[in-house]
Design an enzyme around this catalytic site. Structure first.
Site, PDB file in Angstrom:
ATOM      1  N   CYS A   1      46.797  26.791  46.956  1.00 17.89           N
ATOM      2  CA  CYS A   1      46.364  28.033  46.313  1.00 17.89           C
ATOM      3  C   CYS A   1      46.207  27.889  44.790  1.00 17.89           C
ATOM      4  O   CYS A   1      45.285  27.228  44.366  1.00 17.89           O
ATOM      5  CB  CYS A   1      47.287  29.175  46.722  1.00 17.89           C
ATOM      6  SG  CYS A   1      46.484  30.770  46.540  1.00 17.89           S
TER       7      CYS A   1
ATOM      8  N   HIS B   1      49.614  29.269  52.491  1.00 18.72           N
ATOM      9  CA  HIS B   1      51.058  29.234  52.256  1.00 18.72           C
ATOM     10  C   HIS B   1      51.737  29.298  53.620  1.00 18.72           C
ATOM     11  O   HIS B   1      51.093  29.250  54.652  1.00 18.72           O
ATOM     12  CB  HIS B   1      51.492  30.464  51.451  1.00 18.72           C
ATOM     13  CG  HIS B   1      50.794  30.630  50.150  1.00 18.72           C
ATOM     14  ND1 HIS B   1      51.003  29.802  49.078  1.00 18.72           N
ATOM     15  CD2 HIS B   1      49.887  31.552  49.735  1.00 18.72           C
ATOM     16  CE1 HIS B   1      50.267  30.216  48.059  1.00 18.72           C
ATOM     17  NE2 HIS B   1      49.567  31.268  48.429  1.00 18.72           N
TER      18      HIS B   1
ATOM     19  N   ARG C   1      40.275  40.589  47.631  1.00 19.65           N
ATOM     20  CA  ARG C   1      41.387  39.663  47.705  1.00 19.65           C
ATOM     21  C   ARG C   1      41.582  39.222  49.160  1.00 19.65           C
ATOM     22  O   ARG C   1      41.534  40.038  50.080  1.00 19.65           O
ATOM     23  CB  ARG C   1      42.662  40.333  47.182  1.00 19.65           C
ATOM     24  CG  ARG C   1      43.774  39.355  46.924  1.00 19.65           C
ATOM     25  CD  ARG C   1      44.919  39.906  46.105  1.00 19.65           C
ATOM     26  NE  ARG C   1      45.878  38.843  45.890  1.00 19.65           N
ATOM     27  CZ  ARG C   1      45.802  37.961  44.910  1.00 19.65           C
ATOM     28  NH1 ARG C   1      44.838  38.046  44.001  1.00 19.65           N
ATOM     29  NH2 ARG C   1      46.692  36.992  44.792  1.00 19.65           N
TER      30      ARG C   1
HETATM   31  N1  GLN Z   1      46.240  33.590  41.128  1.00 17.17           N
HETATM   32  C1  GLN Z   1      45.434  32.959  42.131  1.00 17.17           C
HETATM   33  C2  GLN Z   1      44.523  33.909  42.902  1.00 17.17           C
HETATM   34  O1  GLN Z   1      44.850  35.051  43.106  1.00 17.17           O
HETATM   35  C3  GLN Z   1      46.310  32.148  43.064  1.00 17.17           C
HETATM   36  C4  GLN Z   1      47.195  32.986  43.927  1.00 17.17           C
HETATM   37  C5  GLN Z   1      48.140  32.157  44.756  1.00 17.17           C
HETATM   38  O2  GLN Z   1      48.565  31.091  44.360  1.00 17.17           O
HETATM   39  N2  GLN Z   1      48.539  32.679  45.888  1.00 17.17           N
HETATM   40  O3  GLN Z   1      43.477  33.484  43.327  1.00 17.17           O
END
Ligand code: GLN
Length: 236
Positions: free
Chosen positions: A91, A192, A126
């Site tokens: 990520c 994750h 998102r």
């Molecule tokens: N900040 C990044 C995004 O939102 C990574 C988020 C994360 O590591 N889960 O894309």
């Protein structure tokens, strides 16, 4: 035989529990009789020149920017890639390996490390939820990768990076059917979970990439049960 696993910047890239990946690599190597050393490195400390596998986890936009600054100042990750060490990034860690990534609602561009031919910009929505991916080039049950994604950035691959998997459930790189990127010994992906306890074949593949040889199979019924439970949950 020994293996040095390096957990990079837990204080910046540690909010999603991805350090569990390090524990899995360590245990699965040790269960094969391979000595391991786990080195935790924080910004300002040098990355070890002897590391075999470097792990980067998820984090917030501001932390990503700070991580890039410190990694550029150190230079050790670039040297590690030059000598063929494995980098496994999840990520935020994945995004910062690319040429650039956007931060905040305004998607302000930040320069990345340039270790993967990818760029990340903010997507239309998102990506949050359980995911299921099919590992490209793998067949059978091991090819299924389950995890959990949570990212606002969408990642686009250039010609030098190969997609790691096809998306069955979830957004993946950019809602384009692909997930993750592979370029030499550098691997980035979104899931994750952490992802390696759920997908032991992926952990073993990373170990084999670092060691340069195949490992004996390791069958642990409890791990198989966890894997089956997670796959059933995302398919439901
Ligand atoms: N900040 C990044 C995004 O939102 C990574 C988020 C994360 O590591 N889960 O894309």
């Amino acid at each position: 035989m020994s293996l040095e696993i390096v957990q990079v910047y837990q204080s910046l890239l540690g909010i999603y529990g991805d350090q569990g990946n390090t524990k899995v690599l360590q245990k699965r190597a040790e269960w094969r009789g391979i000595d391991t050393k786990v080195t935790w490195v924080e910004p300002g400390q040098p990355l070890p020149e002897t590391g075999d596998i470097f792990l980067l986890g998820g984090g917030e936009d501001g932390a990503q920017t700070a991580a890039v600054k410190a990694l550029k100042a150190d230079g050790g990750l670039h040297r590690a890639v030059d000598r063929g060490a494995v980098v496994f990034a999840v990520c935020a860690g994945y995004q910062i390996l690319g040429h650039s990534f956007g931060v905040g609602d305004a998607d302000e561009p930040r320069e990345g490390l340039g270790l993967l031919d990818v760029t990340t910009t903010r997507g239309p929505r998102r990506a949050v939820g359980e995911v299921l991916h099919r590992w490209i080039g793998r067949f059978g049950d091991d090819a299924w990768i389950s995890g959990f994604e949570n990212h606002g950035g969408y990642t686009h691959l250039g010609d030098d990076a190969q997609p790691f998997a096809h998306v069955e459930v979830g957004v993946g790189n950019a809602n384009d059917g692909t997930e993750g990127a592979l370029q030499g010994t550098v691997v980035g992906m979104y899931p994750h979970g952490p992802v390696l306890p759920r997908n032991p074949a992926l952990a073993d593949w990373l170990l084999e990439l670092a060691l340069g040889h195949e490992l004996d199979p390791l069958y642990l019924p409890a791990h198989d049960a966890l894997r089956r439970a997670r796959l059933a949950a995302v398919r439901a």
